[in-house]
Scaffold this motif. Structure first.
Motif: not given
Length: 462
Positions: A296-305, A277-286
């Motif tokens: 934004a986030d993203a993940y990848t893998g294999r899942f056993k059902v 998984v990779v994660h990014f988040s930025y809180p701007f202060k106006l």
């Protein structure tokens, strides 16, 4: 009138008392582990420093030196001041919360509704304890912190009774630098995918998380190792958004990467392959003081059902799985935007990807596309009676429910509107109306049910 912090006011009074020769009382002080501010009373995230008495600024009275007759006498009359030893357990704090819920059917087929976010939705239900959490956390050393959280209101699969103890979090943060901007987190913890999934249910306004994001990781958690980085200014913003009452998600890094088992919380790996998984988040202060967080986030893998015999369309069969021995393709990307309620607020998330899903026509579980998300509006009123936050949330999801047997197709369209009232930091009451259209993924024939509910939740924080 100029306002003075509580601790500063106390020391001012003690100083005056000392000047008048009055006896001085000791006071217990606490430090906030995130902001490093000093408080005169305990609270969430605060560690006890000890009992203190204001020292007088007046010079001590002169004392005539005693005659010294030998080096042995000098050694006997010399006192060496040593600071008190602070043990690791002095840095550990305990806090938590309890949520009690009640759902009342208002129309449609509400008695037949089932929702993974609330097991007290459905037929023959009454009051229920949704969560009963206890958090044990603190800095064991200057470079290592721990976080352990059991839930005392869990219900194991297949059980007819509830309120079992089950582990939610058990991890350690190892800080890699003195400024605590880099850390490695190892253990069972939240997977950094989806802003609402990372936000504690203690802080969430809506009663349940959106299915589109929550269907990615069971109980939002898994066992793995993660690397997080938050620069100092970003770290301070994450802490403020959580402790100020603006209901932030906490510090899961401005940037985070990691690997985890992929089968969900409290479940062993089944395919000897890790999700990443990779994660990014930025809180701007106006400039006007408003906070805006994007990421934004993203993940990848294999899942056993897991599969089992099922009866559909008059035929009984056990679905096959159209995937390799390692499992089905399981990958998603998601994006979020949060405009914190100051007083108007808005948040939204959307995800797309591919995952296992039952194809009834082919009697196969195969990889199919998925999509969904939510949008939420809220407004924050603050007055003498506490904080009131009315909100409205819409969500939709089209995809598989991979954690349920046979990974049935899940169709969700839901609108919820309600209000949360916080008369104090210790008590929160939420009342909501929900119009639900969702698939019962717990049992065949996987009907799609429409219903309307009145939902109530009482939360106490300690």
């Amino acid at each position: 009138m100029k306002h003075v912090p509580l601790a500063a006011a106390f020391w001012t009074m003690c100083g005056a008392a000392a000047a008048e020769g009055a006896p001085q009382a000791a006071i217990e002080l606490y430090v906030d582990t995130a902001t490093r501010q000093i408080y005169a009373e305990p609270g969430p995230g605060r560690q006890r420093l000890g009992r203190f008495v204001q020292a007088s600024d007046a010079p001590p009275p002169a004392v005539a030196p005693a005659p010294v007759t030998s080096e042995r006498a000098v050694a006997a009359t010399t006192t060496v001041s040593t600071p008190p030893v602070r043990h690791w357990y002095d840095r550990i704090g305990i806090r938590g919360y309890v949520q009690m819920r009640y759902n009342h059917e208002l129309g449609g087929d509400a008695k037949d509704l089932k929702s993974p976010g609330d097991r007290y939705i459905g037929r023959d239900q009454g009051f229920g304890i949704r969560r009963a959490r206890v958090v044990i956390s603190g800095d064991v050393t200057d470079r290592m912190s721990i976080y352990i959280q059991p839930d005392l209101a869990s219900t194991p699969s297949g059980s007819t009774t509830g309120n079992f103890a089950q582990l939610r979090d058990a991890y350690a943060d190892v800080w890699l630098d003195a400024g605590k901007t880099w850390r490695i987190r190892a253990g069972q913890s939240k997977i950094p995918f989806g802003w609402e999934d990372l936000q504690s249910s203690q802080n969430r306004i809506a009663l349940d998380r959106a299915d589109a994001l929550n269907s990615a990781v069971r109980d939002e958690r898994d066992l793995g190792v993660f690397l997080y980085w938050s620069p100092k200014d970003v770290k301070e913003r994450f802490a403020y958004l959580q402790k100020s009452g603006l209901k932030g998600s906490g510090d899961y890094g401005m940037v985070g990467i990691g690997v985890y088992n992929g089968q969900g919380a409290n479940r062993p790996d089944r395919n000897d392959q890790l999700h990443s998984v990779v994660h990014f988040s930025y809180p701007f202060k106006l400039a006007n003081g408003q906070y805006l967080e994007v990421g934004a986030d993203a993940y990848t893998g294999r899942f056993k059902v897991s599969t089992a015999s099922v009866t559909l369309g008059g035929r009984t069969f056990t679905p096959g799985v159209d995937a390799s021995e390692a499992g089905s393709t399981d990958r998603r990307v998601a994006a979020h935007v949060v405009y914190y309620p100051q007083p108007f607020g808005f948040q939204a998330e959307w995800t797309v990807g591919k995952g296992p899903q039952l194809d009834v026509g082919r009697r196969l579980v195969r990889t199919r596309s998925l999509r969904g998300g939510y949008a939420q509006l809220m407004y924050r009123f603050e007055g003498e009676q506490g904080i009131v936050i009315p909100y409205a949330k819409w969500q939709t999801y089209r995809g598989g429910s991979k954690f349920d047997t046979n990974a049935p197709a899940m169709r969700v369209d839901e609108l919820e509107a309600g209000v949360e009232w916080q008369p104090s930091n210790a008590v929160e009451l939420a009342v909501a109306f929900a119009n639900m259209r969702r698939t019962d993924v717990g049992a065949a024939p996987y009907r799609r049910i429409d219903g309307r509910l009145l939902r109530v939740q009482l939360q106490v924080n300690y």
